[in-house]
Every structure is written in structure tokens, then in C-alpha cells.
Design an enzyme around this catalytic site. Sequence first.
Site, PDB file in Angstrom:
ATOM      1  N   GLY A 135      26.295 -14.147   7.963  1.00  0.00           N
ATOM      2  CA  GLY A 135      26.090 -12.825   8.579  1.00  0.00           C
ATOM      3  C   GLY A 135      24.595 -12.551   8.552  1.00  0.00           C
TER       4      GLY A 135
ATOM      5  N   THR B 243       9.945 -16.002  17.738  1.00  0.00           N
ATOM      6  CA  THR B 243       9.958 -17.264  16.983  1.00  0.00           C
ATOM      7  C   THR B 243      10.334 -18.385  17.945  1.00  0.00           C
ATOM      8  OG1 THR B 243      12.260 -17.015  16.266  1.00  0.00           O
ATOM      9  CG2 THR B 243      10.558 -16.126  14.814  1.00  0.00           C
TER      10      THR B 243
ATOM     11  N   ASP C 248      16.738 -16.267   9.983  1.00  0.00           N
ATOM     12  CA  ASP C 248      16.987 -15.268   8.928  1.00  0.00           C
ATOM     13  C   ASP C 248      16.007 -15.457   7.765  1.00  0.00           C
ATOM     14  OD1 ASP C 248      19.041 -14.160  10.394  1.00  0.00           O
ATOM     15  OD2 ASP C 248      20.573 -15.443   9.500  1.00  0.00           O
TER      16      ASP C 248
HETATM   17  P1  ATP Z   1      18.514 -20.005  13.644  1.00  0.00           P
HETATM   18  O1  ATP Z   1      19.351 -19.383  14.743  1.00  0.00           O
HETATM   19  O2  ATP Z   1      18.613 -21.495  13.564  1.00  0.00           O
HETATM   20  O3  ATP Z   1      18.658 -19.333  12.347  1.00  0.00           O
HETATM   21  P2  ATP Z   1      16.377 -18.957  15.225  1.00  0.00           P
HETATM   22  O4  ATP Z   1      16.697 -19.626  16.529  1.00  0.00           O
HETATM   23  O5  ATP Z   1      16.670 -17.505  15.109  1.00  0.00           O
HETATM   24  O6  ATP Z   1      16.991 -19.761  14.024  1.00  0.00           O
HETATM   25  P3  ATP Z   1      13.834 -20.300  15.270  1.00  0.00           P
HETATM   26  O7  ATP Z   1      12.854 -19.779  16.244  1.00  0.00           O
HETATM   27  O8  ATP Z   1      14.544 -21.557  15.616  1.00  0.00           O
HETATM   28  O9  ATP Z   1      14.824 -19.106  14.907  1.00  0.00           O
HETATM   29  O10 ATP Z   1      13.119 -20.538  13.866  1.00  0.00           O
HETATM   30  C1  ATP Z   1      12.571 -19.480  13.103  1.00  0.00           C
HETATM   31  C2  ATP Z   1      11.369 -19.999  12.376  1.00  0.00           C
HETATM   32  O11 ATP Z   1      11.769 -21.105  11.561  1.00  0.00           O
HETATM   33  C3  ATP Z   1      10.273 -20.548  13.274  1.00  0.00           C
HETATM   34  O12 ATP Z   1       9.420 -19.513  13.712  1.00  0.00           O
HETATM   35  C4  ATP Z   1       9.583 -21.514  12.332  1.00  0.00           C
HETATM   36  O13 ATP Z   1       8.710 -20.818  11.469  1.00  0.00           O
HETATM   37  C5  ATP Z   1      10.741 -22.063  11.495  1.00  0.00           C
HETATM   38  N1  ATP Z   1      11.231 -23.336  12.043  1.00  0.00           N
HETATM   39  C6  ATP Z   1      12.320 -23.534  12.814  1.00  0.00           C
HETATM   40  N2  ATP Z   1      12.452 -24.839  13.138  1.00  0.00           N
HETATM   41  C7  ATP Z   1      11.419 -25.486  12.541  1.00  0.00           C
HETATM   42  C8  ATP Z   1      10.979 -26.854  12.477  1.00  0.00           C
HETATM   43  N3  ATP Z   1      11.638 -27.814  13.089  1.00  0.00           N
HETATM   44  N4  ATP Z   1       9.869 -27.113  11.761  1.00  0.00           N
HETATM   45  C9  ATP Z   1       9.195 -26.141  11.111  1.00  0.00           C
HETATM   46  N5  ATP Z   1       9.557 -24.846  11.130  1.00  0.00           N
HETATM   47  C10 ATP Z   1      10.648 -24.514  11.837  1.00  0.00           C
END
Ligand code: ATP
Length: 342
Positions: free
Chosen positions: A73, A253, A289
Amino acid sequence: FKSSALHQMSRTRKGAHPQPQTTEQPPPPPKDNGPIEVLVFGSINMDYITYLNELPKPGETLQAMYREQCFGGKGANQCMAAAKLGANCALIAKLGQDDLGSIYYEYLQQMGINTDYVEQLEGVETGIAQINVDDNAENTIVVLPGANQRLNSKDVSAAKKLFKTAKVLLCQLETNHKAVLCALKLFKGVSILNAAPAMKDMPPELIQAASILCVNEVEAAQLTDREDIKTLQDAKAAAGELLEKGAQSVIITMGALGAVHLSQSDPKYCIHCPAAPVRYLADTSGAGDAFLGSLAYHILRFPNLNPESHIYAANICAAYSVGHRGTQPSFPGSEIAQDDLC
Ligand code: ATP
């Protein structure tokens, strides 16, 4: 930023199969029972994650390799991310008065989260997320919101006391949107709205209400009617559009690309904070998160640092999370030294 163990890791490989995790967690560090610092108004789900080689197509039946049950969640995840770093956190949320609800409630207490405003409701089921993950770490998610749907504006009024004392508020969109707006309007500190899951035609009032609007690139594309956002330039343009719609400050992000930030205070100056390096990509679930909980924590502890510093620190914590298995168990705790982060 000083170099840290995390900085020293070099990035490589994607898609390693996550191994089963359990709902067991190490006990949290002892907390002083000071005033609540980070308030989270949001969702609680029990996640059922099924691992299989490929995702089923419509009408197809496939055998899975194994299944896990995890605490999830968005609300609870973000609350846990801030709490594990050391913030005094309270969650305002709803659970069912069922076994899952009781297990989750007890776990939140064990982890040092203030549960004064986590209510178990009779005749309603605890929220559940059914997640399928394939060999490439692609996933499909179906959520049964259950008790989360019952979180409403009255719960904001009931917790007025916490709204006065907390310094940072975190909200998402897995619960009633009017109640989220009510929470954001009441709060006078730094408020962060993680507009996830994204809604089409998000009311301008909601876009404008938070100090920081934080979304991933997919959500940013939905909010700005774009097909997709692939590059930093795309993200910058989308962030600019969200500012035009009235957002005070926007963070998008971008997974392995890190995050971009644009603010009304200087709408021409777009900051890109690259992701921190990860040696072994274990499991990206919960990265967003981890980022949000950590952002809240760093804004709380280092209010005089600029947004760029807060985002860099959040990137480091999120990178730690993708380097470890699971969602909440992958969030960093006191092993990330403050010196390494700011
Ligand atoms: P999720 O839905 O998987 O929880 P999200 O899609 O909301 O994530 P992302 O933009 O994928 O969020 O990732 C959030 C942050 O995590 C990024 O801004 C980065 O700091 C970190 N991150 C994600 N993937 C990577 C990666 N492969 N290497 C390094 N940092 C990463």
C-alpha cells in the site's frame, strides 16, 4: 555530498529474479515518543506477489513458481520508508476487521509507527493487491481497495491534532480524492502529493494543493496527456506544463535516470538529479515509495538544504531499495549514515 558505500557501487544488471521474502522484519530501532514529525494520509494493502516466467495473456492459464505475501500500500510503504530512516511517523488509514487487518496493525505498531488513527472497520476487507511479476521484472497489478475506500474527510478532522504538530505530510491517490484534498488544505507544513495512481483530468485544486507534486514518468505523461515521457527533455516539458496548471513545485522520478525538479520559484531552472549507482538490480518494486518516504525525511531533518540536496538524498535511498529484495524490507534504515546523505 560525500561519497558513500552506495555511491561506490557500480550499476549493472536488471531482471534478476527476486527471491521469496517473508513478512517478518527485524525489530526497529527504539524510538523516543516525541511529537509526530511525518504524517501519512493514505492506503494500506496486503500484497500477494506471484512470480512466473511470463505474464498471462487474456484467457491464458500459467503456472507460477512461487508466491509471497508482503506488507504494501503506497501510504504504508512511504510511512515505513520515512520511519526506517528515523522519523517519528503516524499513519492515518483504514484496515478491515479481518485477519489481514490485525496482522498489519500489529506489524505497524512493532515497527514504531503511530497507529492512533489506523482504524479496523467491521464488515469491510483489508485492501489487497494481486501482483504478477515475470522474469524481466515486468508486472501487472490488480488492487481490491476494500477498507481504503472508507478513509474520508472526517478522518482528517479527527486527526486535527497531528495535522498541527507534524512538519511534513505525505498523501497519495489510492484513497478518496476529496479526503486527500481536505488533508492537503488543512496542513500548514510541507505537503507532498504523490499523484499515484494517476488520474485523467486531475482537478486543478488537487494539482495546486501540495507544496510538492511528485509523480513517475508514466503518471506525468497521463497528467499532461502525453503518449510517453522518455527523455529528460520530455520530463522537463511535462513538469513545466504541471507548473502552468498551478503546481507549486514538481518532481518527476525517471527510474534509472533519477529525477527532475521544477519549481514556481524559478520555472526556467530545471534540476536533474541523476540516479545513484546500483551494483546489482535486485527488485525495483517500491522504489518510488522509498524515494518519497526519504524525501519527506530529508525535508524534515534538513529544512535549510535546497530541493536538489533533498532529491539527491532520496535518490540514494531509492537506489538502496532497488539493490535489495522486496518493498518495505528493501528500504534503508540507520545503516545509511546521515553523513553519506547530506
Ligand atoms: P515503483 O512503481 O517501482 O515503486 P516508480 O515507478 O514510482 O517506482 P521510479 O521512477 O521507477 O518510481 O523510481 C523512483 C526512484 O528510484 C528514481 O527516481 C531513482 O532514484 C530510483 N531508481 C529506480 N530505478 C533505479 C535504477 N535502476 N537505478 C538507480 N536508481 C533507481
